[in-house]
Design a protein around this motif. Structure first.
Motif, PDB file in Angstrom:
ATOM      1  N   PRO A 130       0.798  -1.230   0.000  1.00  0.00           N
ATOM      2  CA  PRO A 130       0.000   0.000   0.000  1.00  0.00           C
ATOM      3  C   PRO A 130       0.829   1.279   0.000  1.00  0.00           C
ATOM      4  N   ASP A 131       2.125   1.186   0.357  1.00  0.00           N
ATOM      5  CA  ASP A 131       2.937   2.401   0.372  1.00  0.00           C
ATOM      6  C   ASP A 131       3.584   2.692  -0.980  1.00  0.00           C
ATOM      7  N   TRP A 132       3.369   1.815  -1.968  1.00  0.00           N
ATOM      8  CA  TRP A 132       3.846   2.119  -3.311  1.00  0.00           C
ATOM      9  C   TRP A 132       2.901   3.126  -3.942  1.00  0.00           C
ATOM     10  N   THR A 133       3.460   4.167  -4.504  1.00  0.00           N
ATOM     11  CA  THR A 133       2.619   5.264  -4.993  1.00  0.00           C
ATOM     12  C   THR A 133       2.318   5.199  -6.488  1.00  0.00           C
ATOM     13  N   TRP A 134       3.054   4.379  -7.248  1.00  0.00           N
ATOM     14  CA  TRP A 134       2.908   4.406  -8.704  1.00  0.00           C
ATOM     15  C   TRP A 134       1.781   3.546  -9.270  1.00  0.00           C
ATOM     16  N   PRO A 135       1.267   2.488  -8.564  1.00  0.00           N
ATOM     17  CA  PRO A 135       0.192   1.698  -9.176  1.00  0.00           C
ATOM     18  C   PRO A 135      -1.037   2.552  -9.499  1.00  0.00           C
ATOM     19  N   GLU A 136      -1.757   2.148 -10.537  1.00  0.00           N
ATOM     20  CA  GLU A 136      -2.922   2.898 -10.990  1.00  0.00           C
ATOM     21  C   GLU A 136      -4.060   2.852  -9.983  1.00  0.00           C
ATOM     22  N   MET A 137      -4.203   1.740  -9.267  1.00  0.00           N
ATOM     23  CA  MET A 137      -5.317   1.612  -8.330  1.00  0.00           C
ATOM     24  C   MET A 137      -4.786   1.368  -6.922  1.00  0.00           C
ATOM     25  N   PRO A 138      -5.100   2.217  -5.970  1.00  0.00           N
ATOM     26  CA  PRO A 138      -4.688   1.970  -4.594  1.00  0.00           C
ATOM     27  C   PRO A 138      -5.380   0.717  -4.060  1.00  0.00           C
ATOM     28  N   GLU A 171      -2.477 -10.043 -25.675  1.00  0.00           N
ATOM     29  CA  GLU A 171      -2.994 -10.258 -24.336  1.00  0.00           C
ATOM     30  C   GLU A 171      -4.262  -9.439 -24.141  1.00  0.00           C
ATOM     31  N   TYR A 172      -5.335 -10.110 -23.729  1.00  0.00           N
ATOM     32  CA  TYR A 172      -6.590  -9.440 -23.387  1.00  0.00           C
ATOM     33  C   TYR A 172      -6.912  -9.735 -21.927  1.00  0.00           C
ATOM     34  N   GLY A 173      -7.598  -8.808 -21.284  1.00  0.00           N
ATOM     35  CA  GLY A 173      -8.007  -8.997 -19.907  1.00  0.00           C
ATOM     36  C   GLY A 173      -8.908  -7.856 -19.488  1.00  0.00           C
ATOM     37  N   VAL A 174      -9.240  -7.825 -18.212  1.00  0.00           N
ATOM     38  CA  VAL A 174     -10.026  -6.735 -17.634  1.00  0.00           C
ATOM     39  C   VAL A 174      -9.048  -5.856 -16.859  1.00  0.00           C
ATOM     40  N   ASP A 175      -8.834  -4.658 -17.333  1.00  0.00           N
ATOM     41  CA  ASP A 175      -7.782  -3.791 -16.816  1.00  0.00           C
ATOM     42  C   ASP A 175      -7.892  -3.590 -15.307  1.00  0.00           C
ATOM     43  N   ALA A 176      -9.105  -3.466 -14.797  1.00  0.00           N
ATOM     44  CA  ALA A 176      -9.291  -3.231 -13.365  1.00  0.00           C
ATOM     45  C   ALA A 176      -8.828  -4.407 -12.513  1.00  0.00           C
ATOM     46  N   LEU A 177      -8.717  -5.590 -13.112  1.00  0.00           N
ATOM     47  CA  LEU A 177      -8.310  -6.792 -12.389  1.00  0.00           C
ATOM     48  C   LEU A 177      -6.830  -7.089 -12.567  1.00  0.00           C
ATOM     49  N   GLY A 178      -6.072  -6.109 -13.063  1.00  0.00           N
ATOM     50  CA  GLY A 178      -4.658  -6.323 -13.317  1.00  0.00           C
ATOM     51  C   GLY A 178      -3.776  -5.313 -12.624  1.00  0.00           C
ATOM     52  N   LEU A 179      -2.557  -5.733 -12.311  1.00  0.00           N
ATOM     53  CA  LEU A 179      -1.559  -4.861 -11.699  1.00  0.00           C
ATOM     54  C   LEU A 179      -0.695  -4.157 -12.735  1.00  0.00           C
ATOM     55  N   ASN A 180      -0.657  -4.687 -13.930  1.00  0.00           N
ATOM     56  CA  ASN A 180       0.188  -4.151 -14.985  1.00  0.00           C
ATOM     57  C   ASN A 180      -0.184  -2.698 -15.299  1.00  0.00           C
ATOM     58  N   PRO A 181       0.721  -1.753 -15.092  1.00  0.00           N
ATOM     59  CA  PRO A 181       0.361  -0.355 -15.356  1.00  0.00           C
ATOM     60  C   PRO A 181       0.093  -0.078 -16.829  1.00  0.00           C
ATOM     61  N   GLU A 182       0.637  -0.913 -17.714  1.00  0.00           N
ATOM     62  CA  GLU A 182       0.361  -0.739 -19.135  1.00  0.00           C
ATOM     63  C   GLU A 182      -0.939  -1.416 -19.545  1.00  0.00           C
ATOM     64  N   GLY A 183      -1.399  -2.357 -18.744  1.00  0.00           N
ATOM     65  CA  GLY A 183      -2.721  -2.925 -18.924  1.00  0.00           C
ATOM     66  C   GLY A 183      -2.831  -4.030 -19.955  1.00  0.00           C
ATOM     67  N   TYR A 184      -3.690  -4.999 -19.631  1.00  0.00           N
ATOM     68  CA  TYR A 184      -4.281  -5.877 -20.635  1.00  0.00           C
ATOM     69  C   TYR A 184      -5.680  -5.299 -20.832  1.00  0.00           C
ATOM     70  N   PHE A 185      -6.105  -5.170 -22.050  1.00  0.00           N
ATOM     71  CA  PHE A 185      -7.365  -4.499 -22.324  1.00  0.00           C
ATOM     72  C   PHE A 185      -8.370  -5.471 -22.927  1.00  0.00           C
ATOM     73  N   SER A 186      -9.628  -5.104 -22.871  1.00  0.00           N
ATOM     74  CA  SER A 186     -10.689  -5.988 -23.349  1.00  0.00           C
ATOM     75  C   SER A 186     -11.183  -5.627 -24.736  1.00  0.00           C
TER      76      SER A 186
END
Length: 515
Positions: free
Chosen positions: A283-291, A382-397
């Protein structure tokens, strides 16, 4: 961090029986699924005939990819089932093995034919060139003769033989399945499995905990930046090999957890390694897109942040890219929801629900099931649901790569891409919605051919990936083996020895997931 590079790294609910899983899923609250009944055939209902047709057609594609002389299966084949690929991987080979057993149980081929096919595959594995000190196979072989590829068939580029940890996880799992499901081939399958040293991937010097698995190693100099020559980890022996030491699998929701499972089962990787991977980033990492939300806990001497992402009123432990197969492919073999009811037993149903709600409600595609697959526009993506991923570049749907922002107005999604293998994985936890989704992918999107569901389809433009991947088809067969045959694939893998070694480890955890 988990990422998939098809050319260098990869190769390419608790199912109680389909007729009963719907009632069980609705009766059991999240985190407390009913106990699986391994090996009990599913009661027949109006959907069984369709499911069996899908299985029969899926098997037809795998059969068309197989080379009878070697028992090896190609990585892919065209939609007309006429031109199989000219390369294969350990993942592909493993998928063919478990699919053959499921085809036997569904009476798509006789026990004798299944036994002979598996024997041919094992004979090839016994003679194929590999990294002998660890017993591990490299990523790419010619399925026509089992020779190691040193030039890529499609463009002639040099291939430096690479041993992929995640790839080997699926071959290792398949060999255990064969050893338990095919008495005539048990001894040979077990000998191949017992020769494998899973700790050749385990870097005990990584991080502050017990360590983590690397993505793999090269058996010759790949002449790449960031690659270091060093002795194999953990005294495996043999000549020095080349590790990409900055690439580790450090997320819990990952297809790579199968390697950790196999290492724990064999006593070669410590149990703490399972807890050393991230549920979310701290939780102290500041760079992820979603806290993240969550609390700290401690298991096997490892401090674990039991984090989750918040999405549509749910708290879901994310994967690297938010794809279905990161979440659920290991669950085809390990009854994770039953053995870890307060962890995977909560997260698996929520992940499937989140994928369904994303496709049906948030994005409005009308279909769901997002996972790496062939790109209908060409190639692989790679496809996925961006909100369910940690990758800052994202897998998209969708094709437009629409980004999800938890703190921004609702995004306007474009041309969604659904892949049927993700739908089949999800159907284990949402049988009714999953079945209806796949029916419409077949009939409305037309994503179907002689070999079953084609690999992917767009939801607006109507583009279809007219290709079958043996990996994706074997995931379909694996899911159907659990749905139609009462957790048969899980029962073959999770014998009493596996359960004794693994269940106490994963069963003690309480995820931060919930609703």
């Amino acid at each position: 961090m988990t990422s998939i590079d098809r050319r260098t790294l990869l190769g390419t609910g608790v199912a109680l029986g389909f007729g009963s899983i719907g009632a069980a899923a609705s009766a059991a609250p999240p985190g407390r699924p009913d106990k699986p009944r391994p090996g009990k055939p599913a009661p027949k209902d109006h959907r069984t005939e369709t499911l069996r047709r899908w299985a029969k057609d899926t098997w037809r594609s795998l059969d068309a990819m197989a080379f009878p002389s070697t028992g090896l299966v190609a990585d892919n084949i065209d939609g007309d089932l006429t031109t199989p690929g000219t390369y294969t991987s350990p993942t592909n080979i493993g998928g063919y093995l478990w699919s053959t057993l499921i085809a036997r149980e569904l009476r798509l081929l006789t026990p004798g034919h299944a036994r002979n096919r598996i024997a041919a595959t094992l004979r090839s594995l016994e003679r194929m060139e590999r990294h002998e000190p660890s017993g591990m196979y490299v990523n790419w072989y010619d399925p026509s003769d089992g020779s190691m590829l040193r030039q890529w068939p499609e463009d002639g580029k040099v291939v430096h033989p690479f041993v992929s940890s995640v790839d080997m996880g699926w071959l290792g799992a398949a060999l255990l399945v064969v050893a338990n499901a095919d008495p005539s081939n048990r001894k040979r399958a077990r000998a191949l499995f017992d020769s494998m040293r899973w700790d050749v991937f385990f870097d005990r010097g990584f991080g502050s905990g017990p360590g983590a698995n690397v993505g793999g190693f090269w058996i010759e100099d790949p002449k790449r930046e960031g690659v270091q020559l060093r002795a194999p980890f953990n005294g495996v022996g043999g000549p020095d090999i080349w590790y990409h030491i900055t690439h580790h699998y450090d997320t819990a929701v990952s297809e790579a957890r199968m390697v950790t499972y196999l290492g724990i089962i064999t006593g070669q990787i410590p149990a703490g390694a399972y807890f050393a991977t991230y549920r979310t980033f701290p939780p102290d990492w500041t760079w992820p897109e979603m806290p993240p939300v969550g609390e700290w806990d401690r298991y096997e001497g490892v401090d674990v942040f039991e984090g989750a992402h918040t999405y549509r009123g749910m708290r879901v432990v994310p994967g690297w890219g938010g794809s279905m197969f990161e979440e659920l492919m290991p669950d085809l073999f390990v009854p994770e929801a039953a053995w870890a009811p307060q962890a995977w037993g909560v997260n698996h149903p929520l992940h499937v629900r989140a994928q369904r709600e994303h496709g049906m409600d948030e994005a409005g595609y009308g279909y769901w099931g997002f996972s790496p697959s062939s790109d209908p526009a060409g190639g692989y993506r790679e496809y996925g649901v961006d909100a369910l991923g940690l990758n800052p570049e994202g897998y998209f749907s969708d094709q437009e790569k629409t980004d999800y922002r938890h703190d921004a107005p609702a995004a306007q999604y474009g041309d969604g891409v659904v892949t049927p293998h993700a739908g089949f994985l999800g159907m284990q936890y949402e049988p009714d919605a999953g079945f209806e989704n796949l029916q419409r992918i077949e009939t409305e999107l037309g994503c179907y051919g002689a070999g079953g569901f084609l690999d992917a389809a767009t939801t607006q433009s109507g583009q279809i990936a007219h290709r079958y991947l043996s990996l994706d088809q074997s995931m379909v067969m694996g899911a159907l083996g659990n749905i139609l045959l009462g957790d048969r694939l899980r029962a073959w893998f999770a014998d009493s020895q596996v359960e004794a070694a693994l269940r106490p480890v994963i069963g003690q955890e309480v995820f931060g997931a919930g609703q």
